[in-house]
Write a protein that holds these residues in place. Structure first.
Motif, PDB file in Angstrom:
ATOM      1  N   PRO A  11       0.642  -1.232  -0.064  1.00 19.70           N
ATOM      2  CA  PRO A  11       0.190  -0.061   0.011  1.00 19.70           C
ATOM      3  C   PRO A  11       0.795   1.237   0.079  1.00 19.70           C
ATOM      4  O   PRO A  11       1.956   1.214   0.258  1.00 19.70           O
ATOM      5  N   ASN A  12       0.442   2.449  -0.681  1.00 18.49           N
ATOM      6  CA  ASN A  12       0.919   3.689  -0.651  1.00 18.49           C
ATOM      7  C   ASN A  12       1.336   4.432   0.726  1.00 18.49           C
ATOM      8  O   ASN A  12       0.690   4.207   1.638  1.00 18.49           O
ATOM      9  N   SER A  13       2.614   4.868   0.515  1.00 16.20           N
ATOM     10  CA  SER A  13       2.781   5.658   1.658  1.00 16.20           C
ATOM     11  C   SER A  13       2.918   7.068   1.096  1.00 16.20           C
ATOM     12  O   SER A  13       3.472   7.317  -0.022  1.00 16.20           O
ATOM     13  N   PRO A  14       2.437   7.982   1.654  1.00 15.06           N
ATOM     14  CA  PRO A  14       1.855   8.241   3.281  1.00 15.06           C
ATOM     15  C   PRO A  14       0.347   7.841   3.166  1.00 15.06           C
ATOM     16  O   PRO A  14      -0.291   8.018   4.305  1.00 15.06           O
ATOM     17  N   THR A  15      -0.256   7.463   2.340  1.00 11.43           N
ATOM     18  CA  THR A  15      -1.734   7.532   2.311  1.00 11.43           C
ATOM     19  C   THR A  15      -2.483   6.206   2.782  1.00 11.43           C
ATOM     20  O   THR A  15      -3.761   6.048   2.971  1.00 11.43           O
ATOM     21  N   GLY A  16      -1.777   5.029   2.644  1.00  8.83           N
ATOM     22  CA  GLY A  16      -2.289   3.803   3.350  1.00  8.83           C
ATOM     23  C   GLY A  16      -2.887   2.941   2.356  1.00  8.83           C
ATOM     24  O   GLY A  16      -3.537   1.776   2.773  1.00  8.83           O
ATOM     25  N   ASN A  17      -3.502   3.460   1.054  1.00  9.81           N
ATOM     26  CA  ASN A  17      -4.420   2.650   0.033  1.00  9.81           C
ATOM     27  C   ASN A  17      -3.349   1.679  -0.649  1.00  9.81           C
ATOM     28  O   ASN A  17      -2.554   1.852  -1.075  1.00  9.81           O
ATOM     29  N   SER A  18      -4.076   0.601  -0.870  1.00 12.88           N
ATOM     30  CA  SER A  18      -3.526  -0.508  -1.584  1.00 12.88           C
ATOM     31  C   SER A  18      -3.749  -0.270  -3.019  1.00 12.88           C
ATOM     32  O   SER A  18      -4.803   0.795  -3.303  1.00 12.88           O
ATOM     33  N   LEU A  19      -3.107  -1.067  -4.030  1.00 11.33           N
ATOM     34  CA  LEU A  19      -3.402  -0.881  -5.300  1.00 11.33           C
ATOM     35  C   LEU A  19      -4.739  -1.253  -5.664  1.00 11.33           C
ATOM     36  O   LEU A  19      -5.147  -2.334  -5.262  1.00 11.33           O
ATOM     37  N   GLY A  29     -14.105  17.597  12.178  1.00  7.92           N
ATOM     38  CA  GLY A  29     -13.328  18.446  11.326  1.00  7.92           C
ATOM     39  C   GLY A  29     -12.253  17.793  10.984  1.00  7.92           C
ATOM     40  O   GLY A  29     -11.298  18.602   9.999  1.00  7.92           O
ATOM     41  N   LEU A  30     -12.317  16.440  10.977  1.00 10.67           N
ATOM     42  CA  LEU A  30     -11.001  15.916  10.486  1.00 10.67           C
ATOM     43  C   LEU A  30     -11.187  14.766   9.430  1.00 10.67           C
ATOM     44  O   LEU A  30     -12.348  14.092   9.740  1.00 10.67           O
ATOM     45  N   GLN A  31     -10.677  14.645   8.412  1.00  8.54           N
ATOM     46  CA  GLN A  31     -10.631  13.866   7.490  1.00  8.54           C
ATOM     47  C   GLN A  31      -9.645  12.594   7.673  1.00  8.54           C
ATOM     48  O   GLN A  31      -8.634  12.807   8.025  1.00  8.54           O
ATOM     49  N   VAL A  32     -10.127  11.358   7.572  1.00  6.75           N
ATOM     50  CA  VAL A  32      -9.407  10.336   7.991  1.00  6.75           C
ATOM     51  C   VAL A  32      -9.519   9.151   7.062  1.00  6.75           C
ATOM     52  O   VAL A  32     -10.754   8.878   6.628  1.00  6.75           O
ATOM     53  N   TRP A  33      -8.552   8.737   6.587  1.00  8.42           N
ATOM     54  CA  TRP A  33      -8.568   7.604   5.658  1.00  8.42           C
ATOM     55  C   TRP A  33      -8.441   6.206   6.274  1.00  8.42           C
ATOM     56  O   TRP A  33      -7.547   6.096   6.927  1.00  8.42           O
ATOM     57  N   SER A  34      -8.952   5.191   5.454  1.00  8.37           N
ATOM     58  CA  SER A  34      -8.640   3.832   6.134  1.00  8.37           C
ATOM     59  C   SER A  34      -7.169   3.429   5.630  1.00  8.37           C
ATOM     60  O   SER A  34      -6.541   3.913   4.825  1.00  8.37           O
ATOM     61  N   SER A  35      -6.540   2.466   6.236  1.00  9.74           N
ATOM     62  CA  SER A  35      -5.121   2.121   6.032  1.00  9.74           C
ATOM     63  C   SER A  35      -4.812   0.774   5.950  1.00  9.74           C
ATOM     64  O   SER A  35      -5.485  -0.052   6.758  1.00  9.74           O
ATOM     65  N   ILE A  69      -1.301   5.733   9.682  1.00 12.58           N
ATOM     66  CA  ILE A  69      -2.664   6.521   9.310  1.00 12.58           C
ATOM     67  C   ILE A  69      -2.502   7.646   8.730  1.00 12.58           C
ATOM     68  O   ILE A  69      -1.403   8.519   8.959  1.00 12.58           O
ATOM     69  N   TYR A  70      -3.373   8.315   7.916  1.00 12.62           N
ATOM     70  CA  TYR A  70      -3.193   9.500   7.187  1.00 12.62           C
ATOM     71  C   TYR A  70      -4.498  10.178   7.538  1.00 12.62           C
ATOM     72  O   TYR A  70      -5.563   9.810   7.231  1.00 12.62           O
ATOM     73  N   ILE A  71      -4.235  11.510   7.821  1.00 16.71           N
ATOM     74  CA  ILE A  71      -5.326  12.570   8.324  1.00 16.71           C
ATOM     75  C   ILE A  71      -5.017  13.939   7.902  1.00 16.71           C
ATOM     76  O   ILE A  71      -3.830  14.233   7.536  1.00 16.71           O
ATOM     77  N   ARG A  72      -6.182  14.607   7.824  1.00 16.69           N
ATOM     78  CA  ARG A  72      -6.088  15.937   7.258  1.00 16.69           C
ATOM     79  C   ARG A  72      -7.337  16.911   7.833  1.00 16.69           C
ATOM     80  O   ARG A  72      -8.475  16.331   7.687  1.00 16.69           O
ATOM     81  N   PRO A  73      -6.867  18.042   8.508  1.00 18.19           N
ATOM     82  CA  PRO A  73      -8.110  18.942   8.634  1.00 18.19           C
ATOM     83  C   PRO A  73      -8.930  19.228   7.521  1.00 18.19           C
ATOM     84  O   PRO A  73      -8.325  19.394   6.564  1.00 18.19           O
TER      85      PRO A  73
END
Ligand SMILES: *Cc1c(COP(=O)(O)O)cnc(C)c1O
Length: 380
Positions: free
Chosen positions: A177-185, A306-312, A317-321
């Motif tokens: 899976p990608n760094s920094p975003t944690g998603n697999s192909l 207020g936080l965007q959170v993605w699965s990993s 984990i990868y997060i963003r306001p």
């Protein structure tokens, strides 16, 4: 100033290594969840075993085994076993490097140098591909990812390949899976990679394989233009020892072997990687608890409106306001650091490694402290 230094190097800055020259004691008092290392050191009995190996078997006055044969055999066995391959991977398909960073550089030298090729990356992704390419004078073509799920913009990628001529794109780098975003192909990304012609090398970096348990190794036999990178720096807890490996077609491996320095891997690092593989069941038993901790972190952080959170699929984990104001990411990093937790600001978001349960608890508390001061997070 010094007239013999390549003029293009003036624009680069040296990589600032973590931990950046502090003393060991100071480092242990902060939570370092910025480099995706394992939270656990090697168990003491394995360190003792390594100490014994150093005392009894390693002659400090002799050069290391430059063939890496024992280590390659053990890696080939591990790769075969962990993917339940019917046709075993052999040592002729393995090259080992001083971290996978070295292999990335060797792959670049082997494919693109002398103005023969450029590389394609989809940002945000692991920064070393671009950094190493630039230091070698290799052009880097970048394409975007979806802002929602970080899938690669495949139309853009396809166009970039069709249009690149001087020099043509010779290598596509992806992380799975990608760094920094944690998603697999995804299925469509994989389909696109399968469709790439044989004269383009596809590097699939599986640094987080032990966490994701997803690998393309089963497909390698059908794709002589694919290379898989793995590392001992993450799940195997050997970041200090710098060991990575590449699995690929024997002809590409032979080219990498020509390119590398003769004694690229110290005896002690080879011994450490062998010990880790021998005791892999014990070391990898730590992974399910790390994944459970990751999911706990994700569940808690998902409650912040207020936080965007993605699965990993990895150990970070990868997060963003949701409302990104100028400098808000670097301010969050500073406020976290002031409280004793070091996280990574990269690619337009924050990457946080899953640490020990205590570290993760502190990460949550400190994020809460940070966000509480900001009404945008709607957390009360
Ligand atoms: C951590 C990491 C590596 C590991 O690099 P080493 O040089 O082996 O320590 C490689 N690729 C990615 C994507 C990583 O995140």
């Amino acid at each position: 100033m010094l007239g013999f230094i390549r003029s293009d190097l003036a624009q680069f800055t040296a990589y600032t290594p973590n931990p950046g020259g502090d003393s060991g004691k100071a480092i242990k008092s902060v939570d370092r969840v910025d480099a995706n290392e394992s939270p656990d050191d090697l168990p003491i009995e394995l360190k003792e075993k390594l100490t014994w190996t150093y005392q009894q078997e390693i002659e400090a006055n002799r050069y290391p085994d430059g063939s890496h044969q024992a280590l390659k055999d053990a890696i080939a066995h591990y790769v075969t076993e962990s993917a339940s391959l019917e046709t075993p991977v052999t040592s002729s398909q393995i090259s080992v490097g001083n971290g996978s960073d070295e292999l990335i550089r060797s792959l670049l030298i082997t494919t693109c140098l002398r103005g023969e090729g450029s590389i394609l990356v989809a940002n945000p992704t692991f920064s070393m591909y671009g950094i190493l390419a630039q230091t070698l004078g290799i052009p880097v073509v970048t394409v975007e990812r979806s802002p929602d799920n970080f899938e690669i913009n495949l139309d853009q990628a396809q166009r970039a390949i069709a249009q690149s001529e001087h020099p043509p794109i010779r290598v596509v780098f992806v992380v799975h899976p990608n760094s920094p975003t944690g998603n697999s192909l995804t299925a469509s990304e994989l389909k696109w990679l399968r469709s790439l012609p044989d004269h383009i090398l596809v590097v699939i970096d599986e640094a987080y394989f032990e966490f994701s348990q997803t690998s393309v190794v089963k497909e390698l036999a059908q794709h002589p233009n694919w290379a898989i990178l793995r590392t001992f720096s993450k799940a195997f807890r050997l970041a200090a020892h710098r060991v990575g490996y590449c699995i690929a077609h024997p002809d590409l491996i032979a080219a990498l072997e020509k390119m590398r320095l003769p004694y690229n891997l110290p005896s002690f690092s080879q011994a450490a990687a062998l010990v880790a593989l021998t005791h892999r069941d014990q070391l990898l038993a730590a992974i399910p608890p790390i994944i459970a901790e990751r999911d706990k972190l994700l569940a808690t952080l998902s409650e912040y409106p207020g936080l965007q959170v993605w699965s990993s699929s990895a150990n970070f984990i990868y997060i963003r306001p949701r409302q990104l104001k100028q400098n808000s990411l670097s301010q969050i990093v500073q406020q976290m650091k002031a409280q004793g937790t070091v996280i990574r600001n990269t690619g337009g978001g924050l990457r946080i490694t899953v640490g020990s349960p205590e570290e993760n608890q502190r990460t949550l508390q400190r994020l809460y402290q940070t966000f509480e001061k900001d009404s945008h997070f709607g957390y009360s």
